[in-house]
Motif scaffolding. Structure first.
Motif, short mmCIF file in Angstrom:
data_model
loop_
_atom_site.label_atom_id
_atom_site.label_comp_id
_atom_site.label_asym_id
_atom_site.label_seq_id
_atom_site.Cartn_x
_atom_site.Cartn_y
_atom_site.Cartn_z
N LYS A 223 39.40 40.79 11.58
CA LYS A 223 39.94 41.28 12.83
C LYS A 223 39.77 40.14 13.81
N CYS A 224 40.76 39.86 14.61
CA CYS A 224 40.67 38.78 15.57
C CYS A 224 39.63 39.13 16.63
N ASP A 225 38.68 38.21 16.89
CA ASP A 225 37.69 38.55 17.92
C ASP A 225 38.14 38.08 19.30
N GLY A 226 39.33 37.52 19.37
CA GLY A 226 39.90 37.17 20.67
C GLY A 226 40.63 38.36 21.27
N CYS A 227 41.59 38.88 20.55
CA CYS A 227 42.38 40.00 21.10
C CYS A 227 42.10 41.31 20.38
N ASN A 228 41.14 41.26 19.44
CA ASN A 228 40.69 42.46 18.73
C ASN A 228 41.78 43.16 17.93
N SER A 229 42.83 42.44 17.60
CA SER A 229 43.87 43.09 16.82
C SER A 229 43.71 42.74 15.35
N GLY A 230 44.13 43.63 14.51
CA GLY A 230 44.12 43.40 13.08
C GLY A 230 45.55 43.22 12.60
N THR B 29 44.00 32.04 11.57
CA THR B 29 44.64 31.89 12.88
C THR B 29 45.29 33.21 13.29
N CYS B 30 45.06 33.56 14.55
CA CYS B 30 45.69 34.77 15.08
C CYS B 30 47.08 34.41 15.60
N ARG B 31 48.09 35.11 15.12
CA ARG B 31 49.46 34.87 15.56
C ARG B 31 49.65 35.30 17.01
N TYR B 32 48.77 36.17 17.45
CA TYR B 32 48.92 36.77 18.77
C TYR B 32 48.34 35.89 19.87
N CYS B 33 47.04 35.55 19.73
CA CYS B 33 46.39 34.78 20.80
C CYS B 33 46.12 33.34 20.38
N LYS B 34 46.55 32.96 19.17
CA LYS B 34 46.47 31.58 18.68
C LYS B 34 45.04 31.09 18.45
ZN ZN Z 1 43.98 37.31 18.51
#
Ligand code: ZN
Length: 113
Positions: free
Chosen positions: A69-76, A37-42
């Motif tokens: 790496k999150c493929d939603g917001c591309n952040s690691g 789960t991405c903490r940033y974009c959920k």
């Molecule tokens: Zn994300």
């Protein structure tokens, strides 16, 4: 005891929160899924441990978060990894992200002759 002795002692102390590595292979065949789960974009995806081994090797389960790496917001570095065993209602219609293939990137290496 001098102040310096105290200091070198504390440096040698083992880190209290780092537990033993727990390889992904421990989860295979136990119907355990891993959710990332991405903490940033959920954004959340569920993976089979066997697929993750195919990609990363049989690494420590805790280290998976750092390899994605999150493929939603591309952040690691913003990903949380959890393990869970889907049961009852939760298991119905649960989407699992399966590995289709691993693409090998070809990188040319040149040399002047
Ligand atoms: Zn994300």
């Amino acid at each position: 005891m001098t102040g310096q002795d105290v200091c070198s002692f504390s440096v040698l102390m083992p880190s209290p929160y780092k537990s033993k590595p727990y390889p992904l292979s421990n989860y295979v065949d136990r119907r355990v899924l891993m959710s990332v789960t991405c903490r940033y974009c959920k954004r959340r995806h569920n993976y089979l441990p066997a697929d993750l081994i195919e990609v990363f090797g049989d690494v420590d389960a805790d280290s998976v978060a750092l390899r994605f790496k999150c493929d939603g917001c591309n952040s690691g570095g913003t990903l949380d990894v959890d393990t869970f065993t889907p049961q009852g209602k939760e298991a119905v219609g649960l989407r699992i992200r399966r590995l289709v293939s691993v693409k090998i990137k070809r990188v040319p290496v040149w040399k002047e002759e």
